[in-house]
Design a protein around this motif. Structure first.
Motif, PDB file in Angstrom:
ATOM      1  N   LEU A 199      -6.813  -3.888  -2.695  1.00  0.00           N
ATOM      2  CA  LEU A 199      -7.830  -3.787  -1.653  1.00  0.00           C
ATOM      3  C   LEU A 199      -8.655  -5.068  -1.559  1.00  0.00           C
ATOM      4  O   LEU A 199      -9.093  -5.459  -0.468  1.00  0.00           O
ATOM      5  CB  LEU A 199      -8.742  -2.589  -1.927  1.00  0.00           C
ATOM      6  N   ARG A 203       2.232   1.785  -3.501  1.00  0.00           N
ATOM      7  CA  ARG A 203       1.241   2.400  -4.398  1.00  0.00           C
ATOM      8  C   ARG A 203       1.067   3.894  -4.085  1.00  0.00           C
ATOM      9  O   ARG A 203       0.865   4.694  -4.994  1.00  0.00           O
ATOM     10  CB  ARG A 203      -0.098   1.690  -4.260  1.00  0.00           C
ATOM     11  N   TYR A 204       1.164   4.252  -2.813  1.00  0.00           N
ATOM     12  CA  TYR A 204       1.067   5.669  -2.432  1.00  0.00           C
ATOM     13  C   TYR A 204       2.203   6.474  -3.056  1.00  0.00           C
ATOM     14  O   TYR A 204       1.979   7.536  -3.651  1.00  0.00           O
ATOM     15  CB  TYR A 204       1.101   5.808  -0.906  1.00  0.00           C
ATOM     16  N   CYS A 235      -5.134  -0.452  -7.453  1.00  0.00           N
ATOM     17  CA  CYS A 235      -5.547  -0.281  -6.059  1.00  0.00           C
ATOM     18  C   CYS A 235      -6.704  -1.209  -5.707  1.00  0.00           C
ATOM     19  O   CYS A 235      -6.753  -1.762  -4.604  1.00  0.00           O
ATOM     20  CB  CYS A 235      -5.940   1.171  -5.799  1.00  0.00           C
ATOM     21  N   ALA A 240       0.837  -1.203   0.000  1.00  0.00           N
ATOM     22  CA  ALA A 240       0.000   0.000   0.000  1.00  0.00           C
ATOM     23  C   ALA A 240       0.872   1.253   0.000  1.00  0.00           C
ATOM     24  O   ALA A 240       0.578   2.226  -0.705  1.00  0.00           O
ATOM     25  CB  ALA A 240      -0.930  -0.006   1.217  1.00  0.00           C
ATOM     26  N   SER A 283      -3.001   5.533   3.395  1.00  0.00           N
ATOM     27  CA  SER A 283      -2.429   5.473   2.049  1.00  0.00           C
ATOM     28  C   SER A 283      -3.506   5.625   0.989  1.00  0.00           C
ATOM     29  O   SER A 283      -3.383   6.426   0.054  1.00  0.00           O
ATOM     30  CB  SER A 283      -1.679   4.154   1.847  1.00  0.00           C
ATOM     31  N   TYR A 284      -4.583   4.869   1.119  1.00  0.00           N
ATOM     32  CA  TYR A 284      -5.611   4.888   0.079  1.00  0.00           C
ATOM     33  C   TYR A 284      -6.502   6.125   0.148  1.00  0.00           C
ATOM     34  O   TYR A 284      -7.066   6.536  -0.864  1.00  0.00           O
ATOM     35  CB  TYR A 284      -6.433   3.602   0.133  1.00  0.00           C
ATOM     36  N   THR A 285      -6.598   6.744   1.318  1.00  0.00           N
ATOM     37  CA  THR A 285      -7.310   8.022   1.400  1.00  0.00           C
ATOM     38  C   THR A 285      -6.565   9.093   0.606  1.00  0.00           C
ATOM     39  O   THR A 285      -7.164   9.833  -0.184  1.00  0.00           O
ATOM     40  CB  THR A 285      -7.450   8.466   2.869  1.00  0.00           C
ATOM     41  N   ILE A 297      -4.350   8.507  -1.767  1.00  0.00           N
ATOM     42  CA  ILE A 297      -4.346   8.095  -3.178  1.00  0.00           C
ATOM     43  C   ILE A 297      -5.637   8.516  -3.872  1.00  0.00           C
ATOM     44  O   ILE A 297      -5.619   9.105  -4.965  1.00  0.00           O
ATOM     45  CB  ILE A 297      -4.148   6.567  -3.293  1.00  0.00           C
ATOM     46  N   LEU A 298      -6.778   8.231  -3.251  1.00  0.00           N
ATOM     47  CA  LEU A 298      -8.066   8.561  -3.861  1.00  0.00           C
ATOM     48  C   LEU A 298      -8.247  10.067  -4.015  1.00  0.00           C
ATOM     49  O   LEU A 298      -8.806  10.538  -5.015  1.00  0.00           O
ATOM     50  CB  LEU A 298      -9.205   7.970  -3.022  1.00  0.00           C
TER      51      LEU A 298
END
Length: 309
Positions: free
Chosen positions: A242, A120-121, A238, A117, A215-217, A219-220
């Motif tokens: 997930l 990806r960030y 992603c 994760a 990380s995904y917050t 990223i989005l």
């Protein structure tokens, strides 16, 4: 002090006492385990043999597939063999060894998913610094930290179980040894060990989940300024990650982040994180990836040419 008491071996009840049901489950799990070995093994070989898959994402994916392969191998072979016999027995030391490797590979997988994760960030939010930040040395250190974290987690869980006096009865309603079922065999107060086991597993899950969520917050949020093509490509990667995280984290959290009591549904839930997730990982994370599929085709053609020669 090592575990004391009158328990020297442990008997598994397994999934069913019905012989026909056991045979059907044996065939099913044998096919699933074979698919885990072939799928994850092919991914590892493809990534190692393909120069085009040298990016950090595939470096981590190769280790994830290796861990999945090892993780499934802790429980699946024993489950398949036990389907042929009525009395499913494991020695106490064999049981503790199984707990150690189960949590070693399971903890390592959690840390690896967290590292992926973060990768990806950096790739999506810091693309200009990606090569510098995720260099070969950094990737090696992150993978080493994941293995080290899994080892520390496993050692903590195993020591807590190993020091308990186990007096029985020596029968557990499961198909492999794990901390919750074995705790029920203790003839001493298990409140403190249970609390420490929950804190050990819970802290890893909470910290890892917090890093994943952060990380995904980010990223989005960053994807809002991207082109539609760039957004689709990033979201595809992603979403795959997930999906794997959800398949692994949700069942594990259900089992390990609650008071140490065994529930009848635990055996079914355990199948998801010990067999189903390793089985679906190649499909979700790799076979949908165009670069991995192309590398697999090239590798297969290369092997075919060598075979003809």
């Amino acid at each position: 002090m090592a575990a004391t008491g009158n328990v020297t071996e442990i008997i598994f009840l397994g999934f069913s006492q019905n012989e026909n049901v056991q045979k059907a489950l044996c065939v099913m799990f044998l096919l699933m385990y074979a698919a885990v070995l072939l799928g994850n093994g092919f991914i590892v070989v493809t990534i190692v043999a393909s120069k085009g898959l040298a990016s950090p994402m595939y470096f981590f994916l190769g280790f994830l597939s290796l861990v999945e392969l090892c993780y499934c191998s802790v429980t699946a072979p024993r489950l398949i063999l036990d389907s042929f016999i009525q009395r499913r027995v494991i020695s106490l030391h064999g049981c503790i060894t199984q707990i150690f490797f189960l949590h070693f590979f399971g903890g390592t997988e959690i840390f690896l998913l967290t590292v992926m994760a973060y990768d990806r960030y950096v790739a999506i939010c810091k693309p200009l610094h990606y090569v510098t930040v995720m260099n070969r040395r950094a990737c090696g250190l992150l993978v080493g930290a994941a293995w080290g974290g899994g080892l520390l987690h496993s050692a903590g869980q195993t020591v807590l179980i190993f020091q308990l006096p186990l007096c029985g009865p020596n029968v557990i309603d499961h198909y492999f040894c794990d901390v919750h079922p074995v705790l029920k065999l203790a003839c001493s107060d298990t409140f403190l060990p249970s609390l420490l086991i929950i804190l050990n597993g819970g802290s890893i899950s909470v910290v890892s989940f917090a890093v994943l969520l952060a990380s995904y917050t980010v990223i989005l949020r960053s994807l809002r300024s991207r082109t539609s093509a760039g957004r689709r490509k990033a979201l595809s990667t992603c979403a795959s990650h997930l999906a794997v995280v959800g398949l692994f984290f949700i069942p594990c959290s259900f089992v390990y982040m609650r008071p140490c009591v065994s529930l009848p549904v635990d055996k079914i839930v355990a199948v998801f994180y010990t067999v189903v997730t390793p089985l679906l990982n190649p499909v979700i994370y790799s076979f949908r990836n165009a670069e991995v599929k192309d590398a697999m085709r090239r590798l297969t053609r290369r092997k075919a040419v060598w075979g003809e020669k």
